[in-house]
Design a protein around this motif. Structure first.
Motif, mmCIF file in Angstrom:
data_model
loop_
_atom_site.group_PDB
_atom_site.id
_atom_site.type_symbol
_atom_site.label_atom_id
_atom_site.label_comp_id
_atom_site.label_asym_id
_atom_site.label_seq_id
_atom_site.Cartn_x
_atom_site.Cartn_y
_atom_site.Cartn_z
ATOM 1 N N PHE A 63 0.832 -1.203 0.000
ATOM 2 C CA PHE A 63 0.000 0.000 0.000
ATOM 3 C C PHE A 63 0.866 1.252 0.000
ATOM 4 O O PHE A 63 0.600 2.196 -0.740
ATOM 5 C CB PHE A 63 -0.948 0.018 1.197
ATOM 6 C CG PHE A 63 -1.735 1.283 1.294
ATOM 7 C CD1 PHE A 63 -2.788 1.526 0.426
ATOM 8 C CD2 PHE A 63 -1.399 2.251 2.221
ATOM 9 C CE1 PHE A 63 -3.509 2.715 0.494
ATOM 10 C CE2 PHE A 63 -2.109 3.438 2.297
ATOM 11 C CZ PHE A 63 -3.167 3.674 1.427
ATOM 12 N N GLN A 64 1.894 1.270 0.819
ATOM 13 C CA GLN A 64 2.733 2.459 0.941
ATOM 14 C C GLN A 64 3.590 2.710 -0.294
ATOM 15 O O GLN A 64 4.136 3.798 -0.445
ATOM 16 C CB GLN A 64 3.601 2.359 2.196
ATOM 17 C CG GLN A 64 2.782 2.497 3.458
ATOM 18 C CD GLN A 64 3.586 2.325 4.728
ATOM 19 O OE1 GLN A 64 4.603 1.630 4.747
ATOM 20 N NE2 GLN A 64 3.120 2.932 5.803
ATOM 21 N N ALA A 65 3.663 1.745 -1.195
ATOM 22 C CA ALA A 65 4.408 1.941 -2.436
ATOM 23 C C ALA A 65 3.677 2.896 -3.371
ATOM 24 O O ALA A 65 4.277 3.462 -4.274
ATOM 25 C CB ALA A 65 4.641 0.601 -3.132
ATOM 26 N N ILE A 107 -3.764 -12.979 -0.605
ATOM 27 C CA ILE A 107 -4.214 -12.407 0.662
ATOM 28 C C ILE A 107 -3.641 -10.999 0.844
ATOM 29 O O ILE A 107 -4.308 -10.123 1.398
ATOM 30 C CB ILE A 107 -3.876 -13.331 1.849
ATOM 31 C CG1 ILE A 107 -4.600 -14.681 1.683
ATOM 32 C CG2 ILE A 107 -4.263 -12.687 3.165
ATOM 33 C CD1 ILE A 107 -6.129 -14.595 1.626
ATOM 34 N N VAL A 108 -2.449 -10.733 0.348
ATOM 35 C CA VAL A 108 -1.927 -9.363 0.340
ATOM 36 C C VAL A 108 -2.859 -8.483 -0.493
ATOM 37 O O VAL A 108 -3.161 -7.341 -0.124
ATOM 38 C CB VAL A 108 -0.475 -9.303 -0.173
ATOM 39 C CG1 VAL A 108 -0.067 -7.878 -0.529
ATOM 40 C CG2 VAL A 108 0.480 -9.865 0.877
ATOM 41 N N GLN A 109 -3.342 -9.010 -1.610
ATOM 42 C CA GLN A 109 -4.284 -8.265 -2.446
ATOM 43 C C GLN A 109 -5.551 -7.924 -1.661
ATOM 44 O O GLN A 109 -6.061 -6.808 -1.752
ATOM 45 C CB GLN A 109 -4.631 -9.075 -3.698
ATOM 46 C CG GLN A 109 -5.612 -8.378 -4.620
ATOM 47 C CD GLN A 109 -5.993 -9.217 -5.834
ATOM 48 O OE1 GLN A 109 -5.524 -10.343 -6.011
ATOM 49 N NE2 GLN A 109 -6.851 -8.675 -6.664
ATOM 50 N N VAL A 110 -6.053 -8.860 -0.891
ATOM 51 C CA VAL A 110 -7.256 -8.615 -0.072
ATOM 52 C C VAL A 110 -6.991 -7.499 0.926
ATOM 53 O O VAL A 110 -7.775 -6.537 1.033
ATOM 54 C CB VAL A 110 -7.693 -9.905 0.661
ATOM 55 C CG1 VAL A 110 -8.753 -9.604 1.718
ATOM 56 C CG2 VAL A 110 -8.210 -10.935 -0.337
ATOM 57 N N LEU A 111 -5.901 -7.605 1.676
ATOM 58 C CA LEU A 111 -5.593 -6.594 2.686
ATOM 59 C C LEU A 111 -5.359 -5.226 2.056
ATOM 60 O O LEU A 111 -5.845 -4.199 2.557
ATOM 61 C CB LEU A 111 -4.377 -7.026 3.505
ATOM 62 C CG LEU A 111 -4.571 -8.273 4.370
ATOM 63 C CD1 LEU A 111 -3.256 -8.681 5.024
ATOM 64 C CD2 LEU A 111 -5.653 -8.057 5.414
ATOM 65 N N THR A 112 -4.643 -5.200 0.942
ATOM 66 C CA THR A 112 -4.374 -3.938 0.261
ATOM 67 C C THR A 112 -5.668 -3.304 -0.242
ATOM 68 O O THR A 112 -5.846 -2.085 -0.153
ATOM 69 C CB THR A 112 -3.388 -4.158 -0.905
ATOM 70 O OG1 THR A 112 -2.207 -4.773 -0.392
ATOM 71 C CG2 THR A 112 -3.016 -2.852 -1.570
#
Length: 172
Positions: A38-40, A66-71
């Motif tokens: 996200f911070q990118a 799962i990173v996609q879900v959280l992001t």
């Protein structure tokens, strides 16, 4: 036309149904990867906090998905808060059921109005203005989490902001 192209691409991506690449992933690493992703991009001035309990068991997940879900949840919070001063907190604790870890993504934004809360996971449902959202983000998140044998829901018990709860299976 551009919005239609984005929607069609998203649906094609969903339809491909690539097999999950499950592996044991440390919860702290997963949360860190989502925050970093996200911070990118443009954070819109929101702050992200994390609170991951130590000694949680690894999750058995496809980390990319799962990173996609959280992001996506963080990005939705950013859009809802619409400006600096917002805060998102990701927490991780043992799940209510054995063999699960509970992730929570909470924000201090306006929250989800009661009249639409039951529809937020519906495909093509969006509250964003034309050209800003496709209405497939939360539907895709739900699909990904369910494919992992997990569950995602909006926690309606919070006093302020929005809070999404995700329960995922641990590695055996």
């Amino acid at each position: 036309a551009e919005r239609c192209v984005r929607i069609v691409r998203t649906f094609l991506s969903m339809a491909r149904d690539r097999p999950l690449e499950l592996e044991a992933v440390a919860v702290a690493d997963l949360v860190g990867a989502a925050v970093e992703a996200f911070q990118a991009g443009d954070t819109g001035g929101i702050r992200i906090g994390t609170d991951v309990e130590p000694f949680l068991p690894d999750l058995m997940i496809d980390e990319v998905q799962i990173v996609q879900v959280l992001t996506n949840l963080i990005t939705n919070a950013q859009h809802a808060m619409n400006g600096p001063g917002g805060e998102v907190v990701i927490t991780a604790v043992p799940g209510p059921d054995a063999g699960r870890v509970r992730l929570r993504v909470s924000d201090n934004g306006p929250g989800v109005p009661d009249d639409i809360a039951g529809r937020i996971f519906d495909p093509l449902f969006t509250t964003k203005t034309a050209g800003k959202g496709t209405g497939v983000g939360l539907a895709l998140c739900q699909r990904i989490v369910i494919a992992h044998g997990g569950a995602i829901k909006l926690d309606r018990q919070v006093a302020k902001g929005a809070s999404f709860v995700i329960d995922l299976p641990v590695a055996q």
